[in-house]
Design a protein around this motif. Structure first.
Motif, PDB file in Angstrom:
ATOM      1  N   THR A  85     -65.903 -37.557 -32.129  1.00  0.00           N
ATOM      2  CA  THR A  85     -66.526 -38.397 -33.078  1.00  0.00           C
ATOM      3  C   THR A  85     -65.566 -39.326 -33.657  1.00  0.00           C
ATOM      4  OG1 THR A  85     -66.175 -36.591 -34.638  1.00  0.00           O
ATOM      5  CG2 THR A  85     -68.405 -36.997 -33.580  1.00  0.00           C
ATOM      6  N   GLY A  86     -64.358 -39.417 -32.971  1.00  0.00           N
ATOM      7  CA  GLY A  86     -63.323 -40.349 -33.542  1.00  0.00           C
ATOM      8  C   GLY A  86     -63.477 -41.922 -33.562  1.00  0.00           C
ATOM      9  N   GLY A  87     -64.519 -42.264 -32.749  1.00  0.00           N
ATOM     10  CA  GLY A  87     -64.901 -43.696 -32.509  1.00  0.00           C
ATOM     11  C   GLY A  87     -65.378 -44.281 -33.834  1.00  0.00           C
ATOM     12  N   PHE A  88     -66.472 -43.224 -34.542  1.00  0.00           N
ATOM     13  CA  PHE A  88     -67.108 -43.570 -35.607  1.00  0.00           C
ATOM     14  C   PHE A  88     -66.229 -43.819 -36.665  1.00  0.00           C
ATOM     15  CE2 PHE A  88     -70.348 -41.371 -33.177  1.00  0.00           C
ATOM     16  CZ  PHE A  88     -71.429 -42.277 -33.501  1.00  0.00           C
ATOM     17  N   VAL A  89     -65.076 -43.095 -36.906  1.00  0.00           N
ATOM     18  CA  VAL A  89     -64.147 -43.210 -37.942  1.00  0.00           C
ATOM     19  C   VAL A  89     -63.559 -44.596 -37.673  1.00  0.00           C
ATOM     20  CG1 VAL A  89     -62.196 -42.170 -39.037  1.00  0.00           C
ATOM     21  CG2 VAL A  89     -64.064 -40.762 -38.110  1.00  0.00           C
ATOM     22  N   LEU A  90     -63.052 -44.716 -36.487  1.00  0.00           N
ATOM     23  CA  LEU A  90     -62.128 -46.132 -36.173  1.00  0.00           C
ATOM     24  C   LEU A  90     -63.073 -47.188 -36.452  1.00  0.00           C
ATOM     25  CD1 LEU A  90     -60.409 -45.042 -32.895  1.00  0.00           C
ATOM     26  CD2 LEU A  90     -59.573 -45.398 -35.293  1.00  0.00           C
ATOM     27  N   ALA A  91     -64.424 -47.030 -36.226  1.00  0.00           N
ATOM     28  CA  ALA A  91     -65.307 -48.002 -36.532  1.00  0.00           C
ATOM     29  C   ALA A  91     -65.558 -48.685 -38.061  1.00  0.00           C
ATOM     30  CB  ALA A  91     -66.808 -47.856 -35.608  1.00  0.00           C
ATOM     31  N   TYR A  92     -65.400 -47.642 -38.706  1.00  0.00           N
ATOM     32  CA  TYR A  92     -65.706 -47.854 -40.222  1.00  0.00           C
ATOM     33  C   TYR A  92     -65.030 -49.090 -40.660  1.00  0.00           C
ATOM     34  CZ  TYR A  92     -67.297 -42.817 -40.957  1.00  0.00           C
ATOM     35  OH  TYR A  92     -67.678 -41.893 -40.875  1.00  0.00           O
ATOM     36  N   PRO A  93     -63.903 -49.202 -40.512  1.00  0.00           N
ATOM     37  CA  PRO A  93     -63.247 -50.518 -41.258  1.00  0.00           C
ATOM     38  C   PRO A  93     -64.082 -51.950 -40.529  1.00  0.00           C
ATOM     39  CG  PRO A  93     -61.482 -49.274 -40.216  1.00  0.00           C
ATOM     40  CD  PRO A  93     -62.692 -48.685 -39.951  1.00  0.00           C
ATOM     41  N   VAL A  94     -64.213 -51.898 -39.141  1.00  0.00           N
ATOM     42  CA  VAL A  94     -65.001 -52.966 -38.580  1.00  0.00           C
ATOM     43  C   VAL A  94     -66.492 -53.048 -39.168  1.00  0.00           C
ATOM     44  CG1 VAL A  94     -65.628 -53.833 -36.445  1.00  0.00           C
ATOM     45  CG2 VAL A  94     -63.714 -52.536 -36.250  1.00  0.00           C
ATOM     46  N   GLY A  95     -66.874 -52.236 -39.380  1.00  0.00           N
ATOM     47  CA  GLY A  95     -68.415 -52.071 -39.831  1.00  0.00           C
ATOM     48  C   GLY A  95     -68.497 -52.729 -41.498  1.00  0.00           C
ATOM     49  N   ALA A  96     -67.515 -52.284 -42.273  1.00  0.00           N
ATOM     50  CA  ALA A  96     -67.084 -52.771 -43.605  1.00  0.00           C
ATOM     51  C   ALA A  96     -66.886 -54.196 -43.448  1.00  0.00           C
ATOM     52  CB  ALA A  96     -66.130 -52.080 -44.327  1.00  0.00           C
ATOM     53  N   PHE A  97     -65.932 -54.675 -42.559  1.00  0.00           N
ATOM     54  CA  PHE A  97     -65.737 -56.241 -42.386  1.00  0.00           C
ATOM     55  C   PHE A  97     -66.960 -56.861 -42.013  1.00  0.00           C
ATOM     56  CE2 PHE A  97     -64.346 -59.697 -40.066  1.00  0.00           C
ATOM     57  CZ  PHE A  97     -63.297 -60.421 -40.917  1.00  0.00           C
ATOM     58  N   VAL A  98     -67.689 -56.497 -41.190  1.00  0.00           N
ATOM     59  CA  VAL A  98     -69.224 -57.167 -40.689  1.00  0.00           C
ATOM     60  C   VAL A  98     -70.041 -57.203 -41.847  1.00  0.00           C
ATOM     61  CG1 VAL A  98     -71.184 -56.958 -39.063  1.00  0.00           C
ATOM     62  CG2 VAL A  98     -68.584 -56.778 -38.238  1.00  0.00           C
ATOM     63  N   VAL A  99     -70.349 -56.192 -42.751  1.00  0.00           N
ATOM     64  CA  VAL A  99     -71.146 -56.207 -43.923  1.00  0.00           C
ATOM     65  C   VAL A  99     -70.724 -57.290 -44.584  1.00  0.00           C
ATOM     66  CG1 VAL A  99     -71.808 -54.922 -45.770  1.00  0.00           C
ATOM     67  CG2 VAL A  99     -71.839 -53.816 -43.692  1.00  0.00           C
ATOM     68  N   GLY A 100     -69.180 -57.354 -45.012  1.00  0.00           N
ATOM     69  CA  GLY A 100     -68.643 -58.245 -45.908  1.00  0.00           C
ATOM     70  C   GLY A 100     -68.882 -59.850 -45.358  1.00  0.00           C
ATOM     71  N   LEU A 101     -68.784 -59.761 -44.140  1.00  0.00           N
ATOM     72  CA  LEU A 101     -68.699 -61.348 -43.303  1.00  0.00           C
ATOM     73  C   LEU A 101     -70.355 -61.812 -43.566  1.00  0.00           C
ATOM     74  CD1 LEU A 101     -66.962 -62.860 -42.035  1.00  0.00           C
ATOM     75  CD2 LEU A 101     -67.873 -62.095 -39.974  1.00  0.00           C
ATOM     76  N   GLY A 122     -73.925 -54.139 -40.405  1.00  0.00           N
ATOM     77  CA  GLY A 122     -72.563 -53.558 -40.358  1.00  0.00           C
ATOM     78  C   GLY A 122     -72.356 -52.076 -40.468  1.00  0.00           C
ATOM     79  N   GLY A 123     -73.173 -51.563 -41.228  1.00  0.00           N
ATOM     80  CA  GLY A 123     -73.107 -50.131 -41.526  1.00  0.00           C
ATOM     81  C   GLY A 123     -73.771 -49.267 -40.726  1.00  0.00           C
ATOM     82  N   ALA A 124     -74.467 -49.705 -39.907  1.00  0.00           N
ATOM     83  CA  ALA A 124     -75.144 -48.936 -38.772  1.00  0.00           C
ATOM     84  C   ALA A 124     -74.962 -49.031 -37.467  1.00  0.00           C
ATOM     85  CB  ALA A 124     -76.545 -48.415 -39.359  1.00  0.00           C
ATOM     86  N   LEU A 125     -75.466 -50.470 -37.230  1.00  0.00           N
ATOM     87  CA  LEU A 125     -75.196 -50.977 -35.857  1.00  0.00           C
ATOM     88  C   LEU A 125     -74.099 -51.147 -35.384  1.00  0.00           C
ATOM     89  CD1 LEU A 125     -78.006 -53.677 -35.403  1.00  0.00           C
ATOM     90  CD2 LEU A 125     -78.154 -51.217 -34.616  1.00  0.00           C
ATOM     91  N   VAL A 126     -72.833 -51.485 -35.991  1.00  0.00           N
ATOM     92  CA  VAL A 126     -71.779 -51.682 -35.494  1.00  0.00           C
ATOM     93  C   VAL A 126     -71.029 -50.440 -35.248  1.00  0.00           C
ATOM     94  CG1 VAL A 126     -69.264 -52.488 -36.404  1.00  0.00           C
ATOM     95  CG2 VAL A 126     -71.163 -54.031 -36.520  1.00  0.00           C
ATOM     96  N   LEU A 127     -71.238 -49.435 -36.022  1.00  0.00           N
ATOM     97  CA  LEU A 127     -70.803 -47.935 -35.988  1.00  0.00           C
ATOM     98  C   LEU A 127     -71.297 -47.315 -34.751  1.00  0.00           C
ATOM     99  CD1 LEU A 127     -70.772 -46.667 -39.608  1.00  0.00           C
ATOM    100  CD2 LEU A 127     -69.131 -48.175 -38.586  1.00  0.00           C
ATOM    101  N   TYR A 128     -72.621 -47.514 -34.487  1.00  0.00           N
ATOM    102  CA  TYR A 128     -73.153 -47.084 -33.108  1.00  0.00           C
ATOM    103  C   TYR A 128     -72.380 -47.744 -32.020  1.00  0.00           C
ATOM    104  CZ  TYR A 128     -77.068 -45.261 -35.961  1.00  0.00           C
ATOM    105  OH  TYR A 128     -77.861 -44.769 -36.783  1.00  0.00           O
ATOM    106  N   ALA A 129     -72.354 -48.918 -32.074  1.00  0.00           N
ATOM    107  CA  ALA A 129     -71.693 -49.899 -30.932  1.00  0.00           C
ATOM    108  C   ALA A 129     -70.206 -49.424 -30.425  1.00  0.00           C
ATOM    109  CB  ALA A 129     -71.669 -51.353 -31.267  1.00  0.00           C
ATOM    110  N   ILE A 130     -69.470 -48.893 -31.470  1.00  0.00           N
ATOM    111  CA  ILE A 130     -68.168 -48.559 -31.095  1.00  0.00           C
ATOM    112  C   ILE A 130     -68.199 -46.777 -31.269  1.00  0.00           C
ATOM    113  CG2 ILE A 130     -65.761 -48.321 -32.122  1.00  0.00           C
ATOM    114  CD1 ILE A 130     -66.446 -51.178 -33.450  1.00  0.00           C
ATOM    115  N   GLY A 131     -68.959 -46.230 -31.908  1.00  0.00           N
ATOM    116  CA  GLY A 131     -68.963 -44.800 -32.016  1.00  0.00           C
ATOM    117  C   GLY A 131     -69.379 -44.121 -30.831  1.00  0.00           C
ATOM    118  N   ILE A 132     -70.589 -44.708 -30.202  1.00  0.00           N
ATOM    119  CA  ILE A 132     -71.274 -44.137 -29.123  1.00  0.00           C
ATOM    120  C   ILE A 132     -70.588 -44.277 -27.730  1.00  0.00           C
ATOM    121  CG2 ILE A 132     -73.517 -44.039 -27.775  1.00  0.00           C
ATOM    122  CD1 ILE A 132     -74.814 -44.623 -30.562  1.00  0.00           C
ATOM    123  N   PRO A 133     -70.123 -45.477 -27.505  1.00  0.00           N
ATOM    124  CA  PRO A 133     -69.271 -45.512 -26.175  1.00  0.00           C
ATOM    125  C   PRO A 133     -68.063 -44.770 -26.233  1.00  0.00           C
ATOM    126  CG  PRO A 133     -69.936 -47.809 -26.887  1.00  0.00           C
ATOM    127  CD  PRO A 133     -70.132 -46.561 -27.993  1.00  0.00           C
TER     128      PRO A 133
END
Lengths: 184, 206
Positions: A85-101, A122-133
């Motif tokens: 599940t580490g990918g989800f944690v790594l995706a968190y900052p990217v998700g926050a950035f996309v939400v912000g953008l 940003g808070g769901a789709l981006v996390l899936y896009a990184i966490g699931i692969p």
């Protein structure tokens, strides 16, 4: 970055920690330890904007990496990141950035509908896009099966998107911090 | 807040944090290329044997590894159904070896040494405007904020209970606004101490 921004970045990293430890809000249908941290991702992006929000959550991930037990259940350390599940944690900052953008782009006509859109992307789709692969690679599971397995997150994430968006709209009215970006 | 660090005086503890992280990332990549069950078993055994060398008690190692086990078991089970036994064993071995090794790095490296390693790793990014020396301050500020947020949460909850409000969405907003005000105040306080001039703030006892 101004000094005020440093304090805000640290604040939202701390909010992430608190959301993981103490279920500030109880979500129906979702097992408690899994809960609120993605809410922190959405709040950081929609209240601080892309740069500060992304940095705040990056700081939180750094706390995980350096071995502080800041993930739900007192987990932390490098083992979590290298686990499935580490990918989800790594995706968190990217998700926050996309939400912000997205929030910065749509700031002038921000309302609940816009907030829901920004947070869902940003808070769901981006996390899936990184966490699931990531999960698929670490576990050797075919991508399609990893996607099917992740359906269990959907109801909880939908609720978090709604709660995060309600709070984002209310905070925007009372304490606007995002610097709007003109749409290109 | 407690760190996950387990103190002892061993060669594993003495290794520089940067070296341990490099080994970890090397292993993280390398293990994906090992495709034999005995090969990965040797790697897993080597990682397990590092624990007594680092004098990490089994109970501590177990407490760290336990949260990953149910998920790993689930994945192995899925592999048995979707592919075959051999792949399932390979995947299980690989996840366990990586997670145990990563936990070992965490258990044997002080948080301060990790932060120093992060600052060192960020130094080449200085031309891009990254200020590595701020990492330590940010981490310290974050840890300081955690009890403050809890305290504010208690206050908001108490105030709402007094008014008979119990909705959770009505709780989050006042909490956010209260803590945002606090962060603003802190920023001003740091500025008043000449932080913006680029110096570290004046150290006083906490």
């Amino acid at each position: 970055m101004r000094t005020k921004d440093i304090a805000l970045v640290a604040l939202f990293a701390a909010i992430m920690v608190v959301l993981g430890f103490f279920p500030l809000i109880e979500l129906p249908l979702v097992p408690a330890p899994f809960t609120s941290q993605t809410l922190g991702v959405m709040l950081a992006g929609s209240i601080l904007g892309a740069r500060r929000g992304g940095l705040a959550i990056l700081l939180f991930v750094l706390l995980v990496l350096v071995g502080l037990p800041v993930l739900p259940g007192g987990r932390g350390g490098l083992g979590v990141i290298l686990g499935p599940t580490g990918g989800f944690v790594l995706a968190y900052p990217v998700g926050a950035f996309v939400v912000g953008l997205l929030t910065e782009r749509l700031w002038r006509r921000y309302n609940l509908g816009v907030a829901l859109l920004c947070n869902a992307i940003g808070g769901a789709l981006v996390l899936y896009a990184i966490g699931i692969p990531w999960m698929s690679v670490v576990s050797g599971m075919p991508l399609a099966d990893a996607i099917t397995g992740s359906v269990v997150f959907l109801p909880g994430d939908a609720i978090k998107v709604v709660i995060g968006s309600l709070a984002a709209v209310a905070v925007r009215r009372a304490y606007p911090l995002v610097e709007p970006r003109v749409e290109a | 807040m407690l760190s996950l660090y387990h103190d002892a005086d061993t060669p594993v503890h003495a290794l520089p944090a940067g070296a341990k992280l490099l080994v970890l990332f090397g292993a993280g990549t390398g293990l994906f290329f090992v495709r034999s069950i005995p090969g990965l078993a040797v790697a897993l055994a080597a990682v397990v044997l590092c624990h007594p060398v680092a004098r990490v008690p089994w109970r501590t190692a177990w407490r760290q590894a336990r949260p990953v086990l149910p998920f790993t078991a689930l994945i192995v089970a899925a592999q048995v159904v979707l592919t075959d036994w051999a792949t399932a064993v390979l995947v299980g071995e690989r996840i366990l070896a990586l997670v145990l090794l990563a936990n070992l790095v965490t258990l044997t490296t002080r948080t301060s040494a990790m932060i120093a390693a992060v600052e060192a790793a960020l130094r080449p990014l200085r031309p891009l405007g990254v200020r590595p020396e701020r990492v330590g301050l940010l981490v310290a500020l974050t840890i300081r904020f955690i009890p403050v947020i809890r305290e504010q949460a208690e206050q908001v909850r108490a105030a709402q209970r007094a008014r008979g409000v119990e909705r959770s969405s009505a709780f989050l907003t006042p909490l956010l606004i209260k803590t945002l005000r606090l962060a603003d105040g802190l920023g001003e306080a740091l500025d008043a101490r000449g932080f913006e001039a680029g110096e570290r703030p004046h150290r006083t006892s906490r």
